[in-house]
Write a protein that holds these residues in place. Structure first.
Motif, short mmCIF file in Angstrom:
data_model
loop_
_atom_site.label_atom_id
_atom_site.label_comp_id
_atom_site.label_asym_id
_atom_site.label_seq_id
_atom_site.Cartn_x
_atom_site.Cartn_y
_atom_site.Cartn_z
N ASP A 193 1.57 25.58 18.11
CA ASP A 193 0.37 25.83 17.32
C ASP A 193 -0.80 26.05 18.28
N VAL A 194 -1.29 27.29 18.36
CA VAL A 194 -2.31 27.62 19.36
C VAL A 194 -3.64 26.93 19.09
N ILE A 202 2.68 32.16 25.54
CA ILE A 202 2.56 31.12 24.51
C ILE A 202 2.91 31.67 23.14
N ALA A 203 2.71 32.97 22.92
CA ALA A 203 3.08 33.57 21.63
C ALA A 203 4.59 33.59 21.44
N SER A 204 5.35 33.52 22.54
CA SER A 204 6.80 33.52 22.44
C SER A 204 7.36 32.17 22.02
N THR A 205 6.51 31.15 21.93
CA THR A 205 6.94 29.82 21.50
C THR A 205 6.46 29.59 20.07
N ALA A 241 0.79 -1.20 0.00
CA ALA A 241 0.00 0.00 0.00
C ALA A 241 0.82 1.25 0.00
N HIS A 242 0.13 2.29 -0.48
CA HIS A 242 0.71 3.63 -0.42
C HIS A 242 -0.41 4.64 -0.55
N THR A 243 -0.45 5.62 0.34
CA THR A 243 -1.43 6.70 0.26
C THR A 243 -0.67 8.01 0.31
N PRO A 244 -1.14 9.06 -0.35
CA PRO A 244 -0.44 10.34 -0.28
C PRO A 244 -0.26 10.76 1.17
N ASN A 245 0.93 11.29 1.48
CA ASN A 245 1.23 11.67 2.85
C ASN A 245 0.22 12.69 3.35
N LEU A 246 -0.26 12.48 4.58
CA LEU A 246 -1.17 13.43 5.19
C LEU A 246 -0.33 14.54 5.81
N VAL A 247 -0.60 15.75 5.42
CA VAL A 247 0.22 16.88 5.85
C VAL A 247 -0.63 17.82 6.65
N HIS A 248 -0.16 18.20 7.82
CA HIS A 248 -0.84 19.16 8.67
C HIS A 248 -0.98 20.48 7.94
N SER A 249 -2.11 21.15 8.14
CA SER A 249 -2.36 22.37 7.38
C SER A 249 -1.38 23.48 7.69
N ASN A 250 -0.62 23.36 8.77
CA ASN A 250 0.43 24.33 9.04
C ASN A 250 1.80 23.79 8.65
N GLY A 251 1.83 22.73 7.89
CA GLY A 251 3.10 22.22 7.39
C GLY A 251 3.59 20.96 8.06
N PHE A 252 2.78 20.30 8.88
CA PHE A 252 3.23 19.07 9.52
C PHE A 252 3.41 17.98 8.49
N ALA A 297 7.14 18.24 11.85
CA ALA A 297 7.92 19.44 11.62
C ALA A 297 7.06 20.47 10.95
N ASN A 298 7.25 21.72 11.29
CA ASN A 298 6.47 22.80 10.70
C ASN A 298 7.10 23.20 9.39
N GLY A 299 6.28 23.29 8.35
CA GLY A 299 6.80 23.65 7.04
C GLY A 299 7.33 25.06 6.96
N ASN A 300 6.96 25.91 7.94
CA ASN A 300 7.46 27.28 7.93
C ASN A 300 8.77 27.43 8.69
N GLY A 301 9.30 26.33 9.16
CA GLY A 301 10.57 26.38 9.86
C GLY A 301 10.44 26.46 11.36
N ASN A 302 9.22 26.44 11.89
CA ASN A 302 9.02 26.51 13.33
C ASN A 302 8.88 25.12 13.88
N GLY A 303 9.60 24.82 14.93
CA GLY A 303 9.49 23.52 15.55
C GLY A 303 8.21 23.41 16.34
N ILE A 304 7.47 22.35 16.11
CA ILE A 304 6.20 22.15 16.79
C ILE A 304 6.39 21.04 17.82
N PRO A 305 5.99 21.25 19.07
CA PRO A 305 6.11 20.18 20.05
C PRO A 305 5.30 18.96 19.63
N THR A 306 5.89 17.81 19.72
CA THR A 306 5.20 16.59 19.32
C THR A 306 4.46 16.04 20.52
N ASN A 307 3.25 16.54 20.71
CA ASN A 307 2.45 16.08 21.85
C ASN A 307 1.55 14.93 21.45
N GLY A 308 1.99 14.10 20.51
CA GLY A 308 1.13 13.06 19.97
C GLY A 308 1.65 11.67 20.26
#
Length: 775
Positions: free
Chosen positions: A646-647, A640-643, A136-147, A156-167
């Motif tokens: 993703d709010v 939180i804005a200083s981090t 199998a293969h499905t197109p990669n699911l990408v977070h709307s903010n670049g995940f 990883a954030n597509g805009n270059g910002n590191g997103i905490p992996t709380n998952g």
């Protein structure tokens, strides 16, 4: 083992669709022919090997199976087969007969599906094919903010910002994601290049052999010919696999691979997922056959797909309301009726979940799972600003939890003799199941209480009717550790909000306790006038309580005993947080539950004091308290804005706290502008602009944030007029826009936004009725 027939790789030149790897008649093994499965004529064949391995792995205790798979073939002579020639006329007659057979089977299949569709009491028994996940293969699911969603661990954030992996990567380090399948409904038409439709259909028949078609194969062919986009959710695949085709996949779910990825997205990003369900157990149950009783209920999967689709870019989001639509509109269905647009993928899945939950409640099936579905749907409706549906869903979830016995825990059951047991569901069999039930109740409670702070309506369940243990600590819940009630806290403990047991406290427990504060403040505000009318001593000020309605202006509620008790309780709760839970933000990591628990005490002070605050008076104690609370919320927003967090992952109640903070600051900005206070106006303006920017940032994914941002704009425009509103893109709906929400196109509705926003957050209390004179 009998001898296998020698393989002949020659192919007929007169059949361009014939594949060189297709076996001739009776060349497959007996077992594959009996089960209508694909065979490769190995000794033993790969299909029998896989079936034997699966049977050994899932054999019940005490059952002995043969050590080798059973795979037998026909006894044939070793002489080479005689080449037979087929005239074109006989060949096309055979193809025409085969086509007629396929068409008749497809018609029978359609009639069967229509029969099943009419039976609404058994929705999950309808058939819909899905491909195997082995190839199998499905197109990669990408977070709307670049995940990057190619495999769950690490985002990883597509805009270059590191997103905490709380998952999932933090919760389940040994978990690996399965890859979806590359195939168009399991059929591979690439074997028949440059051939007509007649040849292609005949080629499919040759692949299946001359044996009668099974229902699974019919489903695969019909799915390839008539693709149902409402079930696939817009996902298509391009590979081939005919090894295993399940005919029992729930009909309205997307394919198995898409469903799994959306469920993984739900657990990776959604705030309440790891408390509403035990993540490792639930994800493991997805690998079971759909007919297995341990396989998740389809209504739960529908709800997870609806929420999980918010965090991926491969599925189009639900359209946001247009700018001319009233931001404070309570009945969201009126807009969808006016737009006449088709439901989005998320709305479809939410609708399927709701329909199945209602049917199950009518039949008395899946009673506890219905509470879980209702909690998820409440969050979904609230997230999209559908307040009426969210309000009704929250009330239903809490009310259904009562007959399930989720609001009480032994021995705190009624002493009255009743005809029905305290709970209509059987007792939990394991510690894990018991704690999932408890977490589900507290999430339903928290959702209903948090939504209740935005209106003046009564709550669905009184706090005095709740005698339940608080949730377990997160790590103990995941491991299924049994903790005795003597080591835990009860919801009715007197020192519940100011005392925290060291071994039984974490951010989620503080989140539940903070919600109890909101419940007590709401109950005080709702019941104050009735208690004051009958002369309840808890709400009567000993110093200056009015004797009549004409003396309301001199009444000061801050001297009432109940008010003072609530005020002290909120302040004590804020200072009682354990040392390791003082700050919700550590570096770039954010704890959403702890962040919300830190905001709620400030919101509680605002709700308690705002009805009595007069920002224009310098000596008003209530005005000073709500200004301090609003700026404390702004300080947490700055943190939180200083981090790079993703709010939109914080949850919905944090957004509501931000909105309330902005409304309080607008009141003070109006008072400062009336007093021409040049020292206060710039600071208040900067704080309001910052709150708007944070709401707009969260609105990229959450429609509720957009609604609150527009409500804040309207309130600002109505409070300050042109003076400050011109510097911002304020939507002046109240003076410039009208919209018809009725079936009659001639009727229009022009809302009074100052009145409408106060429906959600009233800051002026109507006059208190005079107490009756006692004789």
């Amino acid at each position: 083992m009998p001898k296998a027939q020698s393989q002949d790789h020659s192919s007929s030149r007169g059949a361009p669709f014939q594949n060189t790897h297709v076996l001739k008649r009776n060349q497959a093994c007996h077992q594959c022919r009996r089960r209508k499965l694909k065979c490769d004529a190995q000794r033993p064949c790969s299909t029998c090997v896989r079936s034997h391995s699966y049977a050994v792995a899932h054999a019940p205790a005490g059952v002995e199976l043969p050590p080798h798979p059973e795979c037998t073939f026909d006894e044939v002579s070793e002489s080479p087969p005689v080449e037979t020639t087929e005239t074109p006329k006989s060949r096309f007659e055979r193809l025409e007969s085969r086509i007629n057979e396929l068409e008749s089977l497809l018609r029978e299949k359609d009639r069967a599906l229509n029969t099943f569709a009419s039976d609404q009491s058994q929705p999950q028994m309808q058939h819909h094919p899905f491909a195997s996940s082995s190839n199998a293969h499905t197109p990669n699911l990408v977070h709307s903010n670049g995940f990057n969603f190619d495999g769950i661990p690490g985002f990883a954030n597509g805009n270059g910002n590191g997103i905490p992996t709380n998952g999932i990567s933090n919760m389940y380090p040994n978990y690996t994601s399965s890859k979806p399948q590359n195939g168009t409904n399991g059929m591979d038409y690439t074997q028949f290049p440059n051939a007509s439709g007649l040849d292609n259909l005949a080629g499919v028949a040759s692949l299946l052999g001359n044996a009668p078609l099974s229902e699974a194969h019919i489903d695969s062919v019909s799915a390839g010919l008539n693709q149902d986009t409402s079930m696939s959710g817009g996902f298509q695949s391009n590979g081939s696999n005919l090894d295993i085709v399940f005919a029992s996949w729930p009909v309205n779910l997307p394919s198995r691979e898409v469903t799994r990825h959306l469920v993984e997205a739900y657990f990776a990003f959604h705030l309440h997922a790891v408390r509403l369900f035990h993540g490792p157990s639930f994800l493991a149950s997805l690998d079971l056959h759909p007919t297995d009783p341990r396989f998740p209920w389809s209504a739960i999967l529908h709800a997870m797909c609806a929420i999980g689709s918010l965090y991926v870019a491969s599925i189009p989001p639900t359209p946001a309301p247009p700018p001319e639509y009233p931001a404070h509109e309570v009945f969201g269905a009126r807009l969808r009726t006016l737009q006449r647009r088709p439901d989005s993928f998320a709305e479809q899945q939410a609708k399927f979940a709701k329909e199945q939950a209602e049917i199950a409640l009518d039949l008395g099936h899946h009673k506890f799972q219905c509470v879980q579905v209702t909690v998820m749907l409440t969050w979904f409706y609230w997230c999209h600003g559908r307040w009426s549906e969210a309000f009704l869903s929250a009330a239903q979830g809490l009310r259904v939890a009562v007959p399930c016995g989720l609001n009480v825990c032994p021995p705190f059951h009624t002493i009255a003799e009743t005809l029905r047991p305290p709970a209509i569901i059987p007792p939990a069999k394991t510690v894990m199941e018991d704690e999932v039930r408890r977490n589900t109740f507290w999430l339903a409670y928290a959702m209903e209480r948090q939504m209740g702070t935005g209106n003046g309506w009564a709550l669905s369940l009184d706090d005095q009717d709740i005698c339940q243990l608080l949730p377990l600590r997160g790590d103990q819940f995941e491991q299924g550790i049994l903790v005795y009630p003597s080591e835990r806290q009860w919801s009715h403990d007197r020192d519940l909000l100011t005392t925290h047991k060291d071994e039984q406290i974490d951010s989620f427990i503080l989140y539940v306790k903070a919600t109890i504060i909101l419940s007590r403040v709401k109950s005080f505000n709702l019941r104050f006038k009735g208690k004051h009318y009958v002369g309840d001593a808890s709400v009567v000020s000993p110093n200056n309580s009015p004797a009549s309605a004409d003396q309301q202006e001199i009444f000061d509620i801050k001297d009432a005993p109940a008010f003072q008790e609530l005020d002290k309780m909120i302040n004590a709760f804020r200072t009682s947080f354990p040392a390791h839970l003082k700050s919700p933000i550590i570096g770039q990591s954010v704890d959403p539950y702890l962040y919300t628990a830190s905001l709620i005490p400030h919101l509680g002070l605002i709700l308690l004091n705002e009805p009595h605050a007069r920002p224009g008076e310098a000596t008003c104690v209530h005005a000073d308290r709500i200004l301090r609370a609003a700026r404390a919320i702004v300080d947490l927003m700055y943190n939180i804005a200083s981090t790079s967090y993703d709010v939109s992952l914080l949850g919905l109640h944090s957004i509501m706290c931000w909105f309330m903070s902005g409304r309080v600051l607008i009141r003070f900005l109006k008072a400062a502008m009336q007093a021409n206070s040049d020292a206060q106006i710039p600071q208040l303006q900067a704080e309001i602009v910052f709150i708007r920017s944070m709401l707009m940032k969260a609105a990229e994914r959450i429609t509720l944030a957009q609604r609150y941002q527009r409500m804040l704009d309207e309130y600002l425009f109505n409070s300050t007029g042109q003076t400050f509103a011109d510097s911002l893109p304020i939507s002046r709906f109240s003076t410039e826009c009208t919209i018809s929400l009725e079936e009659d196109s001639t009727s229009t509705m022009v809302p009074d936004t100052s009145r409408a926003t106060d429906v959600f957050m009233q800051y002026r209390a109507p006059p208190i009725p005079a107490r009756p004179t006692r004789r």
